[in-house]
Design a protein around this motif. Structure first.
Motif, PDB file in Angstrom:
ATOM      1  N   ILE A  57       0.855  -1.190   0.000  1.00 29.23           N
ATOM      2  CA  ILE A  57       0.000   0.000   0.000  1.00 29.23           C
ATOM      3  C   ILE A  57       0.887   1.233   0.000  1.00 29.23           C
ATOM      4  CG2 ILE A  57      -1.896  -1.133   1.242  1.00 29.23           C
ATOM      5  CD1 ILE A  57      -0.952   0.372   3.763  1.00 29.23           C
ATOM      6  N   ASP A  58       0.307   2.367  -0.339  1.00 31.35           N
ATOM      7  CA  ASP A  58       1.025   3.637  -0.294  1.00 31.35           C
ATOM      8  C   ASP A  58       0.858   4.219   1.111  1.00 31.35           C
ATOM      9  OD1 ASP A  58       1.984   6.245  -0.522  1.00 31.35           O
ATOM     10  OD2 ASP A  58       1.294   6.445  -2.602  1.00 31.35           O
ATOM     11  N   PRO A  59       1.907   4.241   1.931  1.00 31.14           N
ATOM     12  CA  PRO A  59       1.763   4.741   3.309  1.00 31.14           C
ATOM     13  C   PRO A  59       1.354   6.206   3.367  1.00 31.14           C
ATOM     14  CG  PRO A  59       4.078   4.459   2.747  1.00 31.14           C
ATOM     15  CD  PRO A  59       3.290   3.837   1.632  1.00 31.14           C
ATOM     16  N   ARG A  60       1.620   6.969   2.305  1.00 33.34           N
ATOM     17  CA  ARG A  60       1.220   8.378   2.287  1.00 33.34           C
ATOM     18  C   ARG A  60      -0.294   8.505   2.289  1.00 33.34           C
ATOM     19  NH1 ARG A  60       4.657   9.757  -2.971  1.00 33.34           N
ATOM     20  NH2 ARG A  60       3.572   7.807  -3.482  1.00 33.34           N
ATOM     21  N   LEU A  61      -0.968   7.650   1.517  1.00 36.99           N
ATOM     22  CA  LEU A  61      -2.430   7.698   1.475  1.00 36.99           C
ATOM     23  C   LEU A  61      -3.025   7.197   2.785  1.00 36.99           C
ATOM     24  CD1 LEU A  61      -3.080   6.438  -2.172  1.00 36.99           C
ATOM     25  CD2 LEU A  61      -3.023   8.792  -1.320  1.00 36.99           C
ATOM     26  N   LEU A  62      -2.409   6.183   3.384  1.00 33.62           N
ATOM     27  CA  LEU A  62      -2.884   5.708   4.691  1.00 33.62           C
ATOM     28  C   LEU A  62      -2.738   6.800   5.739  1.00 33.62           C
ATOM     29  CD1 LEU A  62      -3.876   3.525   6.629  1.00 33.62           C
ATOM     30  CD2 LEU A  62      -1.493   2.751   6.858  1.00 33.62           C
ATOM     31  N   HIS A  63      -1.632   7.530   5.681  1.00 31.10           N
ATOM     32  CA  HIS A  63      -1.386   8.616   6.634  1.00 31.10           C
ATOM     33  C   HIS A  63      -2.467   9.687   6.525  1.00 31.10           C
ATOM     34  CE1 HIS A  63       0.997  11.119   9.284  1.00 31.10           C
ATOM     35  NE2 HIS A  63       0.959  12.111   8.414  1.00 31.10           N
ATOM     36  N   VAL A  64      -2.787  10.093   5.303  1.00 34.75           N
ATOM     37  CA  VAL A  64      -3.836  11.093   5.091  1.00 34.75           C
ATOM     38  C   VAL A  64      -5.189  10.559   5.568  1.00 34.75           C
ATOM     39  CG1 VAL A  64      -5.115  12.387   3.337  1.00 34.75           C
ATOM     40  CG2 VAL A  64      -2.627  12.231   3.184  1.00 34.75           C
ATOM     41  N   ALA A  65      -5.458   9.285   5.279  1.00 33.63           N
ATOM     42  CA  ALA A  65      -6.727   8.681   5.690  1.00 33.63           C
ATOM     43  C   ALA A  65      -6.872   8.681   7.203  1.00 33.63           C
ATOM     44  CB  ALA A  65      -6.821   7.261   5.144  1.00 33.63           C
ATOM     45  N   MET A  66      -5.818   8.336   7.929  1.00 38.17           N
ATOM     46  CA  MET A  66      -5.894   8.294   9.387  1.00 38.17           C
ATOM     47  C   MET A  66      -6.138   9.682   9.963  1.00 38.17           C
ATOM     48  SD  MET A  66      -3.206   5.417  10.768  1.00 38.17           S
ATOM     49  CE  MET A  66      -1.739   6.300  10.233  1.00 38.17           C
ATOM     50  N   ILE A  67      -5.531  10.699   9.368  1.00 38.24           N
ATOM     51  CA  ILE A  67      -5.770  12.070   9.831  1.00 38.24           C
ATOM     52  C   ILE A  67      -7.241  12.422   9.669  1.00 38.24           C
ATOM     53  CG2 ILE A  67      -5.300  14.507   9.380  1.00 38.24           C
ATOM     54  CD1 ILE A  67      -2.447  13.693   8.632  1.00 38.24           C
ATOM     55  N   GLY A  68      -7.790  12.146   8.492  1.00 36.05           N
ATOM     56  CA  GLY A  68      -9.194  12.451   8.255  1.00 36.05           C
ATOM     57  C   GLY A  68     -10.133  11.664   9.150  1.00 36.05           C
ATOM     58  N   LEU A  69      -9.843  10.388   9.360  1.00 33.32           N
ATOM     59  CA  LEU A  69     -10.702   9.526  10.166  1.00 33.32           C
ATOM     60  C   LEU A  69     -10.708   9.920  11.644  1.00 33.32           C
ATOM     61  CD1 LEU A  69      -9.783   6.099   8.546  1.00 33.32           C
ATOM     62  CD2 LEU A  69     -12.074   7.118   8.583  1.00 33.32           C
ATOM     63  N   THR A  70      -9.638  10.525  12.113  1.00 27.03           N
ATOM     64  CA  THR A  70      -9.570  10.900  13.526  1.00 27.03           C
ATOM     65  C   THR A  70      -9.996  12.341  13.779  1.00 27.03           C
ATOM     66  OG1 THR A  70      -7.196  11.375  13.247  1.00 27.03           O
ATOM     67  CG2 THR A  70      -7.794   9.216  14.096  1.00 27.03           C
ATOM     68  N   GLU A  71      -9.715  13.247  12.868  1.00 28.17           N
ATOM     69  CA  GLU A  71     -10.009  14.657  13.107  1.00 28.17           C
ATOM     70  C   GLU A  71     -11.506  14.919  13.215  1.00 28.17           C
ATOM     71  OE1 GLU A  71      -8.015  16.976  10.142  1.00 28.17           O
ATOM     72  OE2 GLU A  71      -6.232  17.212  11.384  1.00 28.17           O
ATOM     73  N   PHE A  72     -12.311  14.230  12.411  1.00 25.62           N
ATOM     74  CA  PHE A  72     -13.740  14.548  12.401  1.00 25.62           C
ATOM     75  C   PHE A  72     -14.469  13.979  13.601  1.00 25.62           C
ATOM     76  CE2 PHE A  72     -18.170  13.728  10.958  1.00 25.62           C
ATOM     77  CZ  PHE A  72     -18.560  15.050  10.827  1.00 25.62           C
ATOM     78  N   PHE A  73     -13.936  12.938  14.219  1.00 23.25           N
ATOM     79  CA  PHE A  73     -14.663  12.277  15.302  1.00 23.25           C
ATOM     80  C   PHE A  73     -15.011  13.254  16.424  1.00 23.25           C
ATOM     81  CE2 PHE A  73     -14.829  10.121  19.399  1.00 23.25           C
ATOM     82  CZ  PHE A  73     -15.796   9.155  19.151  1.00 23.25           C
ATOM     83  N   VAL A  74     -14.072  14.084  16.821  1.00 28.87           N
ATOM     84  CA  VAL A  74     -14.303  14.993  17.954  1.00 28.87           C
ATOM     85  C   VAL A  74     -15.320  16.071  17.595  1.00 28.87           C
ATOM     86  CG1 VAL A  74     -13.231  16.615  19.548  1.00 28.87           C
ATOM     87  CG2 VAL A  74     -12.002  14.551  18.857  1.00 28.87           C
ATOM     88  N   SER A  75     -15.158  16.682  16.417  1.00 24.89           N
ATOM     89  CA  SER A  75     -16.095  17.737  16.023  1.00 24.89           C
ATOM     90  C   SER A  75     -17.472  17.180  15.676  1.00 24.89           C
ATOM     91  CB  SER A  75     -15.536  18.517  14.823  1.00 24.89           C
ATOM     92  OG  SER A  75     -15.298  17.657  13.730  1.00 24.89           O
ATOM     93  N   ALA A  76     -17.567  15.855  15.482  1.00 21.01           N
ATOM     94  CA  ALA A  76     -18.846  15.235  15.134  1.00 21.01           C
ATOM     95  C   ALA A  76     -19.684  14.892  16.352  1.00 21.01           C
ATOM     96  CB  ALA A  76     -18.589  13.964  14.320  1.00 21.01           C
ATOM     97  N   LYS A  77     -19.351  15.427  17.523  1.00 19.63           N
ATOM     98  CA  LYS A  77     -20.082  15.095  18.749  1.00 19.63           C
ATOM     99  C   LYS A  77     -21.594  15.297  18.619  1.00 19.63           C
ATOM    100  CE  LYS A  77     -19.976  15.924  23.748  1.00 19.63           C
ATOM    101  NZ  LYS A  77     -19.294  16.660  24.846  1.00 19.63           N
ATOM    102  N   PRO A  78     -22.078  16.417  18.045  1.00 13.92           N
ATOM    103  CA  PRO A  78     -23.541  16.556  17.876  1.00 13.92           C
ATOM    104  C   PRO A  78     -24.126  15.451  16.998  1.00 13.92           C
ATOM    105  CG  PRO A  78     -22.455  18.675  17.615  1.00 13.92           C
ATOM    106  CD  PRO A  78     -21.372  17.638  17.638  1.00 13.92           C
ATOM    107  N   LEU A  79     -23.393  15.055  15.959  1.00 12.33           N
ATOM    108  CA  LEU A  79     -23.861  13.981  15.090  1.00 12.33           C
ATOM    109  C   LEU A  79     -23.889  12.650  15.836  1.00 12.33           C
ATOM    110  CD1 LEU A  79     -24.677  12.877  12.313  1.00 12.33           C
ATOM    111  CD2 LEU A  79     -22.237  12.717  11.749  1.00 12.33           C
ATOM    112  N   LEU A  80     -22.894  12.412  16.670  1.00 12.00           N
ATOM    113  CA  LEU A  80     -22.855  11.177  17.449  1.00 12.00           C
ATOM    114  C   LEU A  80     -24.064  11.081  18.380  1.00 12.00           C
ATOM    115  CD1 LEU A  80     -19.055  11.046  18.394  1.00 12.00           C
ATOM    116  CD2 LEU A  80     -20.243   9.647  16.694  1.00 12.00           C
ATOM    117  N   HIS A  81     -24.418  12.206  19.014  1.00 11.22           N
ATOM    118  CA  HIS A  81     -25.582  12.205  19.895  1.00 11.22           C
ATOM    119  C   HIS A  81     -26.873  12.009  19.097  1.00 11.22           C
ATOM    120  CE1 HIS A  81     -23.778  12.897  23.737  1.00 11.22           C
ATOM    121  NE2 HIS A  81     -23.148  13.993  23.345  1.00 11.22           N
ATOM    122  N   GLU A  82     -26.905  12.548  17.900  1.00  6.93           N
ATOM    123  CA  GLU A  82     -28.083  12.357  17.049  1.00  6.93           C
ATOM    124  C   GLU A  82     -28.231  10.896  16.645  1.00  6.93           C
ATOM    125  OE1 GLU A  82     -31.498  13.261  14.994  1.00  6.93           O
ATOM    126  OE2 GLU A  82     -30.348  14.601  16.300  1.00  6.93           O
TER     127      GLU A  82
END
Length: 235
Positions: free
Chosen positions: A164-189
């Motif tokens: 696999i291309d580790p650069r794409l995995l690195h970008v994916a992990m950033i995206g997958l983790t950054e939104f979780f915290v700001s998605a708190k209202p969505l999680l409660h919904e």
């Protein structure tokens, strides 16, 4: 001694402003990090940081020049701490699942502890990547982050992985983790107002770890298992 002589003796020489006790650069950065937990980057002031540190704002200007430079140094410190805390595990012989889950947990933890982290990274690193200082900082952070991802995949591997291309995995992990915290209202919904965010975080990390390792396709029941393959070879 005359009054004039006394005033001359007490006059501060040009340079580092006087401060109560020993308050240096690291203490000011710590105060800025704490202030950002109750203030947004836009509303944060040098006076507010100085009050939290118990110093005059001039001391902040002495070390950092202005608010923009202070915030950039805050981002640099937060990223460095997060990457350094993950380094030992990523370079260890721990199972890949454990490394991946630990990395995801750490990345989410940084954002939870510092609510404006994502905004600061966008503004002070990605948003200023074309100027000299911003480009150097972005390059340093990206290089160190990529080193962790490559270490996670290849240092003392406990299981084979496909190319696999580790650069794409690195970008994916950033995206997958950054939104979780700001998605708190969505999680409660989605999970209800009484949902335990810490419990959901644990479930989310386990889910994303499994998703990255195995994807979403169910195993083909008709495909031979490892035992079946061995038997066929022995036939």
């Amino acid at each position: 001694m005359s009054a004039a002589t006394t005033r001359k003796t007490k006059a501060r020489t040009k340079g580092r402003p006087d401060a109560e006790g020993t308050v240096g650069r690291e203490a000011l950065l710590a105060a800025a990090v704490e202030e950002l937990r109750v203030s947004s980057p836009e509303t944060l002031t040098l006076a507010g940081v100085a009050a939290r540190a118990g110093v005059h704002p001039a001391l902040i200007r002495y070390y950092f020049g202005n608010k923009d430079n202070l915030l950039r140094e805050v981002v640099k410190q937060l990223v460095d701490r997060g990457q350094e805390s993950a380094r030992a595990t990523m370079e260890s012989s721990a199972p890949l699942e454990e490394k991946l889950a630990g990395r995801l947990q750490s990345m989410i933890g940084v954002i939870q502890s510092n609510p404006h982290f994502h905004r600061l990274v966008l503004d002070k690193i990605y948003g200023q990547g074309n100027d000299g200082d911003g480009e150097d900082l972005l390059g340093r952070i990206a290089t160190r982050g990529m080193r962790l991802t490559v270490s996670m995949l290849h240092d003392q591997p406990s299981r084979p992985i496909r190319p696999i291309d580790p650069r794409l995995l690195h970008v994916a992990m950033i995206g997958l983790t950054e939104f979780f915290v700001s998605a708190k209202p969505l999680l409660h919904e989605l999970f209800g107002e009484n949902a335990d965010i810490d419990e959901l975080k644990s479930r989310y990390v386990s889910f994303v770890t499994d998703l990255i390792l195995h994807g979403i396709s169910a195993p083909d029941p008709a495909a031979p298992t490892g035992i079946d393959k061995g038997r066929r070879k022995g036939q």
